[in-house]
Design a protein around this motif. Structure first.
Motif, short mmCIF file in Angstrom:
data_model
loop_
_atom_site.label_atom_id
_atom_site.label_comp_id
_atom_site.label_asym_id
_atom_site.label_seq_id
_atom_site.Cartn_x
_atom_site.Cartn_y
_atom_site.Cartn_z
N ARG A 1 14.98 -102.81 -67.48
CA ARG A 1 14.94 -101.68 -68.55
C ARG A 1 14.44 -100.38 -67.92
O ARG A 1 14.94 -99.27 -67.88
N MET A 2 12.98 -100.40 -67.31
CA MET A 2 12.30 -99.40 -67.02
C MET A 2 13.30 -98.56 -65.75
O MET A 2 13.55 -97.54 -65.78
N GLN A 3 13.69 -99.46 -64.85
CA GLN A 3 14.31 -99.01 -63.58
C GLN A 3 15.83 -98.26 -63.90
O GLN A 3 16.26 -97.46 -63.36
N ALA A 4 16.48 -99.18 -65.02
CA ALA A 4 17.69 -98.87 -65.46
C ALA A 4 17.70 -97.30 -66.15
O ALA A 4 18.45 -96.48 -65.59
N VAL A 5 16.74 -97.28 -66.98
CA VAL A 5 16.61 -95.86 -67.81
C VAL A 5 16.17 -94.94 -66.61
O VAL A 5 16.48 -93.64 -66.63
N ARG A 6 15.45 -95.00 -65.65
CA ARG A 6 14.86 -94.19 -64.70
C ARG A 6 16.06 -93.64 -63.71
O ARG A 6 16.05 -92.60 -63.70
N PHE A 7 16.74 -94.80 -63.27
CA PHE A 7 17.96 -94.32 -62.27
C PHE A 7 18.97 -93.63 -63.09
O PHE A 7 19.50 -92.66 -62.56
N TYR A 8 19.25 -94.19 -64.38
CA TYR A 8 20.28 -93.44 -65.37
C TYR A 8 19.85 -91.90 -65.57
O TYR A 8 20.60 -91.03 -65.26
N ASN A 9 18.78 -91.94 -66.05
CA ASN A 9 18.25 -90.52 -66.25
C ASN A 9 18.13 -89.54 -65.27
O ASN A 9 18.74 -88.41 -65.33
N HIS A 10 17.72 -90.06 -63.98
CA HIS A 10 17.70 -89.23 -62.88
C HIS A 10 19.15 -88.72 -62.48
O HIS A 10 19.45 -87.55 -62.22
N GLY A 11 20.29 -89.80 -62.45
CA GLY A 11 21.51 -89.17 -62.39
C GLY A 11 22.08 -88.50 -63.25
O GLY A 11 23.06 -87.46 -62.83
N ALA A 12 21.67 -88.63 -64.65
CA ALA A 12 22.24 -87.96 -65.59
C ALA A 12 21.76 -86.49 -65.55
O ALA A 12 22.42 -85.40 -65.69
N PHE A 13 20.51 -86.38 -65.48
CA PHE A 13 19.87 -84.85 -65.15
C PHE A 13 20.52 -84.18 -63.86
O PHE A 13 21.21 -83.08 -63.96
N LEU A 14 21.06 -84.86 -63.04
CA LEU A 14 21.58 -84.19 -61.71
C LEU A 14 22.88 -83.96 -62.14
O LEU A 14 23.50 -82.77 -61.96
N GLN A 15 23.82 -84.88 -62.79
CA GLN A 15 25.15 -84.65 -63.28
C GLN A 15 25.16 -83.40 -64.24
O GLN A 15 25.94 -82.63 -64.35
N LEU A 16 24.26 -83.40 -65.12
CA LEU A 16 24.36 -82.15 -65.91
C LEU A 16 24.12 -80.95 -65.38
O LEU A 16 24.72 -80.00 -65.81
N LYS A 17 23.32 -80.88 -64.30
CA LYS A 17 23.03 -79.70 -63.77
C LYS A 17 24.47 -79.41 -62.81
O LYS A 17 24.77 -78.08 -62.84
N GLU A 18 25.15 -80.30 -62.45
CA GLU A 18 26.18 -80.08 -61.50
C GLU A 18 27.49 -79.63 -62.71
O GLU A 18 28.38 -78.86 -62.15
N LEU A 19 27.24 -79.81 -63.85
CA LEU A 19 28.27 -79.38 -64.98
C LEU A 19 27.94 -77.95 -65.32
O LEU A 19 28.66 -77.61 -66.47
N GLY A 20 26.61 -77.52 -64.75
CA GLY A 20 26.43 -76.22 -65.22
C GLY A 20 25.27 -76.00 -66.44
O GLY A 20 25.04 -74.78 -66.69
N TYR A 21 24.79 -77.07 -66.69
CA TYR A 21 23.70 -77.12 -67.85
C TYR A 21 22.42 -76.92 -67.17
O TYR A 21 22.02 -77.55 -66.13
N SER A 22 21.46 -76.34 -67.78
CA SER A 22 20.03 -76.03 -67.32
C SER A 22 19.23 -76.80 -68.44
O SER A 22 18.03 -76.82 -68.19
N GLU A 23 19.75 -77.07 -69.39
CA GLU A 23 18.99 -78.05 -70.65
C GLU A 23 19.74 -79.20 -70.77
O GLU A 23 21.02 -79.39 -70.59
N CYS A 24 19.08 -80.16 -71.24
CA CYS A 24 19.60 -81.40 -71.97
C CYS A 24 18.87 -81.48 -73.38
O CYS A 24 17.86 -81.17 -73.69
#
Length: 190
Positions: free
Chosen positions: A97-120
């Motif tokens: 759970r900890m590592q899945a959330v950690r890696f998912y969130n890391h990837g989601a933050f990066l993907q959101l930034k690539e899509l032009g978002y500065s906020e989530c």
């Protein structure tokens, strides 16, 4: 179809339906350390990483990941096997759970930034601990991505847990980021 997980249990569906996010996460896992007593000794850290890679490649679901942790990181082979706090009754689930959330969130933050978002937006999770710091301080609000991402990397890549709150902030954290223009109730467009 869920493009973004609004909590921990939606991660498998989100990565199956969001190829760019799945690729982002797959690129992160191999180069990041996994710290903690549960993964110390022998090949335990690499075995945990391999399980997470299979999970994020959609080869296994949570239940199989939990079972593989018990098989591939057996408690008896840990230098901390005597420690019941480290190896609580659900230690295998907590690790995934900890590592899945950690890696998912890391990837989601990066993907959101690539899509032009500065906020989530960090939605409330149906499985959240209402008294936890992440629930009290972050859930239900919009946040700048960069500080949350930097804190996540500082905590989990550098093992510095004295950072301000981020997600995940603790082993049972179930919070995940979504685009700020998606509401918690808008499950159709996630």
């Amino acid at each position: 179809m869920t493009q973004w997980a609004s909590h921990y249990l939606e991660i498998p569906e989100a990565i199956r339906s969001n190829d760019a996010l799945q690729t982002q996460i797959a690129d992160i896992i191999p180069g990041r350390p996994i710290y903690g007593k549960r993964v110390e000794g022998g090949n335990r850290e690499q075995n945990a990483r391999d399980i997470l890679i299979d999970f994020f490649d959609c080869k296994i679901e949570y239940q199989e990941a939990y079972e593989r942790v018990l098989q591939e990181l057996p408690r008896r082979e840990s230098p901390h096997s005597h420690d019941n706090n480290t190896f609580s009754s659900d230690w295998n689930e907590a690790l995934i759970r900890m590592q899945a959330v950690r890696f998912y969130n890391h990837g989601a933050f990066l993907q959101l930034k690539e899509l032009g978002y500065s906020e989530c937006y960090i939605p409330h999770s149906p499985h959240e601990d209402r008294g936890s710091e992440c629930t009290r301080k972050l859930a239900g609000n919009t946040w700048e991505i960069d500080p949350l991402l930097n804190r996540l990397k500082e905590r989990y890549d550098n093992e510095n847990y004295d950072t301000p709150v981020t997600i995940p902030s603790r082993p049972n954290c179930t919070h995940t980021p979504i685009p700020p223009d998606i509401s918690e109730d808008d499950s159709q467009s996630r």
